[in-house]
Design an enzyme around this catalytic site. Structure first.
Site, PDB file in Angstrom:
ATOM      1  N   HIS A 149     -18.542 -22.730  14.996  1.00 51.36           N
ATOM      2  CA  HIS A 149     -19.849 -22.444  14.702  1.00 51.36           C
ATOM      3  C   HIS A 149     -18.720 -20.705  14.421  1.00 51.36           C
ATOM      4  CE1 HIS A 149     -23.480 -20.063  14.783  1.00 51.36           C
ATOM      5  NE2 HIS A 149     -23.561 -19.181  15.235  1.00 51.36           N
ATOM      6  N   ASP A 185     -27.049 -23.872  18.463  1.00 50.74           N
ATOM      7  CA  ASP A 185     -25.508 -22.965  18.992  1.00 50.74           C
ATOM      8  C   ASP A 185     -25.740 -22.918  20.406  1.00 50.74           C
ATOM      9  OD1 ASP A 185     -25.709 -23.508  16.417  1.00 50.74           O
ATOM     10  OD2 ASP A 185     -26.657 -21.872  15.616  1.00 50.74           O
ATOM     11  N   ILE A 610      13.587   6.788   0.497  1.00 48.25           N
ATOM     12  CA  ILE A 610      14.521   7.026  -0.786  1.00 48.25           C
ATOM     13  C   ILE A 610      14.938   8.927   0.033  1.00 48.25           C
ATOM     14  CG2 ILE A 610      14.675   6.210  -2.364  1.00 48.25           C
ATOM     15  CD1 ILE A 610      12.602   7.486  -3.595  1.00 48.25           C
ATOM     16  N   ALA A 638      11.465  11.035  -0.342  1.00 50.00           N
ATOM     17  CA  ALA A 638      11.154  12.681  -0.299  1.00 50.00           C
ATOM     18  C   ALA A 638      10.095  12.888   0.007  1.00 50.00           C
ATOM     19  CB  ALA A 638      13.142  12.873  -0.579  1.00 50.00           C
ATOM     20  N   GLY A 669       9.312  12.222   7.660  1.00 55.84           N
ATOM     21  CA  GLY A 669      10.317  11.159   7.663  1.00 55.84           C
ATOM     22  C   GLY A 669      10.085  11.000   9.129  1.00 55.84           C
ATOM     23  N   GLY A 689      20.054   8.694   2.758  1.00 58.95           N
ATOM     24  CA  GLY A 689      20.243   9.169   3.170  1.00 58.95           C
ATOM     25  C   GLY A 689      21.473  10.217   4.044  1.00 58.95           C
ATOM     26  N   CYS A 746      25.480  11.497  -4.166  1.00 57.74           N
ATOM     27  CA  CYS A 746      25.729  10.766  -3.125  1.00 57.74           C
ATOM     28  C   CYS A 746      27.528  10.685  -2.961  1.00 57.74           C
ATOM     29  CB  CYS A 746      25.202   9.794  -2.362  1.00 57.74           C
ATOM     30  SG  CYS A 746      24.638   8.729  -3.219  1.00 57.74           S
ATOM     31  N   SER A 844      29.217  18.008   1.718  1.00 61.52           N
ATOM     32  CA  SER A 844      28.223  19.997   1.636  1.00 61.52           C
ATOM     33  C   SER A 844      26.843  19.903   0.392  1.00 61.52           C
ATOM     34  CB  SER A 844      28.670  20.979   0.519  1.00 61.52           C
ATOM     35  OG  SER A 844      29.471  20.391  -0.666  1.00 61.52           O
TER      36      SER A 844
END
Length: 936
Positions: A149, A185, A610, A638, A669, A689, A746, A844
């Site tokens: 049921h 039932d 990303i 980002a 983040g 990152g 990067c 940097s």
């Protein structure tokens, strides 16, 4: 359990090396002596009384458990078609009885009962039964009778239990297997299982997600408990007991004097069968596909609905309805009295579409479908209506599957048949889908438009979840800033934890239940090719958005940011149908004909986080491979550069990627990235990152559910320039190695080692070239150097250069913010940089060239200095001596070594680093074939 197929046992085993999961296949009569997990229980003689696919699955599972099905008692054939349970049992040679009724005027029919008793059943199992079964049958077997049921008894007794679970807005649902008695039932409970009921669940969704699959398992488990003598009999409590009437068409009319939530519950509770209806424009109209909406759209045509508190609004998204509390709900589909179903958005123009003319190939497809489309109709005319000709829901399922077999590119849903009920309309719909002109539900986008760069750009700014642009939970937003002048571009939705959970749930459903998970690889590749084509059509718009959101020079954005993104999707689209396993020779192959093979399958839901330096390209590098392997994606761009990712989401939807496959969540983040790292339903996370954040993500992924991780982290890439180099090329490529994309790169050369014999000449040449660089508006075609990405990064660059000056490095030029609006920074050059200095060791990530001198001929010492870093992403060497180039490239500890060039990446070449620059690769064959798949 052992899974048996064609007299073979498939036994999972694991290789001792690597993580490859293999499948060992051995002959059935050669089962290893130590094989375990074989389930044994007392076998019983069972009568299955019921019908439907649910009954069929229970029947099959009971046979797998070793029980003897002594008889199947089901309903008579309808329009010459047997019930699925009857079909399955007849195929197995099990006796099938199709009694139209068991009782007459409340009394059992003796002949029927006698035929039942002759089977010798020890237990009756009623998985789904629409007939009244007399107590003479219920009580006859040794173990009695059990019934499935679909509610948590004693709540919602009666035949419409699922409907009332939704109508009452229950937060919990589930099913009960109980012992049958003479009540309705009310028998003792044997087993119960519960599930959460989502706010927008329908009868169909909760049935498919839980009540059907778990109900089959629960019913079979109940039989096991009986066989083992462990089945409980728990008396149902009276408290909380409810009984509701059977929902039929005549009692499912909508009462408009209710709240929006109550209206929504009524519509979804009656969704599909019997269908909630109301009078609209003088006819009965049935409403399907209801969902609650937070912000009701106001643009659309009003639709008067008698009794409603205010007119509905026909919008691009559907029909917006209002409760007496002025809150809104959205209805997707409408059905008229003649059975015709339409998208609610098409209410005012439902008959306006012109017929398409079929090609010869399409005509052949139509004639193939015409033959045997309805087994009970001898001749199918264009005007033949499926449902008026006796088609039922099972015919719809069969028809959808048959179309998929004949035309794999035509992915149908059951609703497509309900909306195109005549043969002509059905064929027209199929042809439009095959042509990509199917008029899919229109994507609703609340654009921010700007006239800029000699064009009008249209930018989505909301979250993209499950194929729709939606506001963040609580309507939270933030401003994304144009680095060229520091002004706000627009407000962007700021994702919350609840939004992450919704997106992951959508991705999981798309992978496990949706069209994407069932699609063959070649069709998947076709969609990704189409996406690449759309990106190419919109490349100028994408490049313009990238320029104003990230500060990228437009010409560079067009060639690299966007151009390489398009190439990436095309490259991986071609890999979709080339991901394959292997057959492995093993020592035990003879004489028992053992076989070991591997398969490569998608992981599931993949999270991607990303950076901001190449917003679209970083998305492409990770997402293309992920989709090609068959996974679904939840991506966090980002926070400072969300706009090209959201535009990509729009193009993905327009390319035809199914709902839930791609989800985009702009946000922080700390909130969104962290939740993705922790989420138990995410199976892989790809991150680009900083090393610091990468370490934190790796820890979270391990603690949560040991999800796979790939990390592309920080770098301090050395570039060694020898005295025998091509000076012109070394200067040109040296400039590019540092100043490309404003230094926000990067793999940028974080430190140049220049041989002392050419050091002064090299520095002089670089200064001359720096002076020629034009700093300015990135949309100006003559600009060489645009603004840094955001204010905080600009401030860090100023601080970085001040540190270099304090430590004694020689500042040749630059180091200051350009005096103009925006976040512009002067290209900077330091010389006399010693190994111990901060700027010699730390990245940097900006337009700062760090030059150190090395002694002529001292190759090994300069290699030692170049490798004296915890990073290992990229490196380079310039020399005319090929032997020296090969020696240096071998000794440099970096994932990529450029020889007499720099910044030359390609979609076919794997990209990734060593040491604290991370692990895992983007791009190339291995990324598609290994990073985003399971091997087993």
């Amino acid at each position: 359990m052992l899974h048996i197929k064609k007299n073979y046992l498939l036994l999972p085993t694991y290789l001792l090396h690597g993580t490859n999961k293999c499948i060992l296949v051995c002959p059935f009569d050669k089962v290893p002596a130590n094989t375990s997990k074989i389930h044994f229980c007392v076998r019983m003689k069972i009568a299955v009384i019921g019908q439907s696919l649910f009954g069929q699955e229970v029947y099959k599972e009971l046979r797998k458990d070793g029980h003897t099905i002594v008889g199947v008692f089901t309903i008579p054939d309808k329009d010459g078609k047997a019930d699925p349970l009857a079909t399955e049992a007849e195929k197995d040679g099990v006796p099938v009885f199709k009694f139209p009724r068991w009782r007459v005027k409340g009394q059992a029919i003796p002949e029927v009962v006698a035929q039942y008793k002759a089977t010798g059943a020890e237990l009756n199992v009623l998985p789904f039964c629409s007939q009244f079964i007399p107590m003479e049958v219920i009580d006859h077997p040794k173990h009695g009778s059990i019934i499935y049921h679909p509610s948590l008894l004693p709540r919602h007794r009666g035949a419409s239990a699922i409907n009332w679970t939704l109508i009452h807005g229950d937060r919990k649902g589930g099913f009960t297997v109980f012992w049958a008695d003479d009540g309705l039932d009310t028998g003792p409970i044997l087993l119960q299982r519960e599930c959460d009921v989502d706010p927008n669940d329908t009868v169909n969704t909760i049935y498919k997600r839980f009540l059907f699959p778990e109900g089959v398992k629960g019913t079979v488990e109940a039989v096991r408990l009986i066989a083992e003598g462990k089945a409980p009999r728990i008396t149902q409590p009276q408290e909380g007991a409810t009984y509701e009437c059977i929902q039929k068409k005549d009692n499912s009319k909508i009462d408009w004097n209710q709240s929006a939530e109550a209206l929504h519950n009524w519509i979804r509770g009656n969704d599909k069968v019997p269908g909630a209806w109301a009078e609209v424009d003088g006819q009965k109209v049935t409403f399907y596909g209801s969902s609650l909406v937070d912000n009701s759209p106001t643009n659309g045509q009003p639709l008067e609905i008698p009794g409603a508190s205010q007119p509905g609004i026909v919008t691009k998204a559907g029909l917006v309805l209002f409760g007496n509390d002025s809150k809104a709900l959205l209805v997707k589909n409408l059905q008229f009295e003649d059975g015709k179903m339409i998208a609610a958005a098409q209410y005012f123009n439902s008959g306006s579409s012109a017929a398409v003319e079929l090609t010869e190939e399409e005509k052949t497809f139509a004639e193939q479908m015409r033959v045997g489309i309805l087994t009970n109709v001898t001749e199918i005319e264009d005007s033949t209506d499926f449902f008026k000709s006796g088609a039922a829901s099972m015919d719809v399922v069969r028809l959808v599957e048959e179309v998929k077999l004949r035309a794999s590119g035509c992915q149908l849903q059951n609703e497509d048949v309900y909306m195109n009920t005549t043969f002509q309309d059905f064929i027209q719909m199929c042809v439009r889908k095959l042509r990509g002109e199917d008029g899919e539900e229109e994507l609703v986008v609340d654009y921010v438009s700007k006239n800029i760069n000699n064009m009008t750009i249209k930018m989505p700014h909301q979250l993209f979840i499950n194929g729709e642009f939606v506001d963040a939970d609580g309507g939270k937003t933030y401003k994304t800033i144009n680095p060229t002048d520091g002004t706000a571009i627009c407000d962007v939705s700021l994702a919350q934890i609840s939004d992450v959970d919704r997106a992951v749930a959508a991705a999981k459903e798309a992978f496990e239940e949706g069209e994407w998970g069932r699609m063959n690889p070649r069709d998947r590749g076709r969609l990704i090719y189409r996406l690449a084509d759309l990106m190419e059509e919109h490349q100028e718009e994408l490049a313009t958005i990238e320029a104003i959101d990230s500060g990228a020079v437009y010409t560079l954005a067009l060639k690299t940011h966007v151009g390489m993104s398009i190439q990436t999707f095309r490259y991986f689209a071609g890999w979709c149908d080339k991901i394959q396993g292997s057959t492995i020779p093993i020592n035990q192959a003879r004489p028992n004909r053992n076989l070991t093979f591997t398969k490569k399958e998608p992981i599931g839901v993949c999270a991607i986080v990303i950076p901001w330096n190449y917003p679209l390209m970083m998305l492409a590098w990770k997402t293309a491979a992920c989709l090609a392997a068959g996974n679904t994606v939840v991506l966090k761009p980002a926070q400072v550069t969300p706009l090209t990712a959201l535009k990509f989401a729009e193009l993905a939807a327009r390319a035809g990627l199914p709902k839930g496959v791609v989800n985009i969540l702009p946000g922080s983040g700390a909130l969104v990235g962290q939740r993705l790292s922790d989420h138990p339903d995410v199976r892989k996370l790809g991150f680009t990152g900083s090393t610091e954040i990468g370490k934190h993500i790796m820890k979270s992924c391990a603690v949560s559910n040991v999800k796979k991780v790939s990390l592309e982290l920080g770098g301090k890439s050395p570039l060694i320039i020898f005295g025998d180099c091509d000076m012109d090329k070394a200067v040109r490529m040296g400039m590019s190695s540092v100043f490309f994309n404003k230094g926000e790169n990067c793999i940028a050369a974080g430190r140049l080692f220049v041989e002392d014999t050419i050091h002064d000449q090299f520095v002089k040449r670089v200064v001359e070239e720096v002076k020629k660089m034009k700093i300015g508006d990135p949309l100006d075609r003559s600009t060489d150097h645009g603004p840094q990405n955001h204010k905080a990064h600009l401030d860090k660059l100023v601080e970085y250069c001040q540190t270099g000056i304090k430590e004694g490095a020689t500042l040749v030029c630059g180091s200051k913010q350009v005096q103009r609006p925006g976040f512009f920074f002067e290209p900077t050059l330091f010389t006399d940089v010693q190994d111990h200095m901060y700027i010699a060791k730390e990245e940097s990530f900006g337009p700062v060239m760090i030059i150190s001198k090395f002694k002529s001929g001292d190759v090994d010492d300069v290699l030692r200095r170049a490798n004296a870093t915890e990073y290992g992403l990229a490196s380079g060497v310039f020399t005319r001596d090929i032997s020296k180039a090969l020696y240096v490239s071998e000794k440099l500890n970096a994932g990529t070594v450029f020889v007499n060039t720099y910044n030359k990446t390609d979609v076919a070449s794997p990209f990734g680093g060593f040491k604290q620059s991370g692990f895992g690769k983007d791009l190339g064959e291995k990324n598609c074939c290994f990073s985003f798949i399971h091997i087993f």
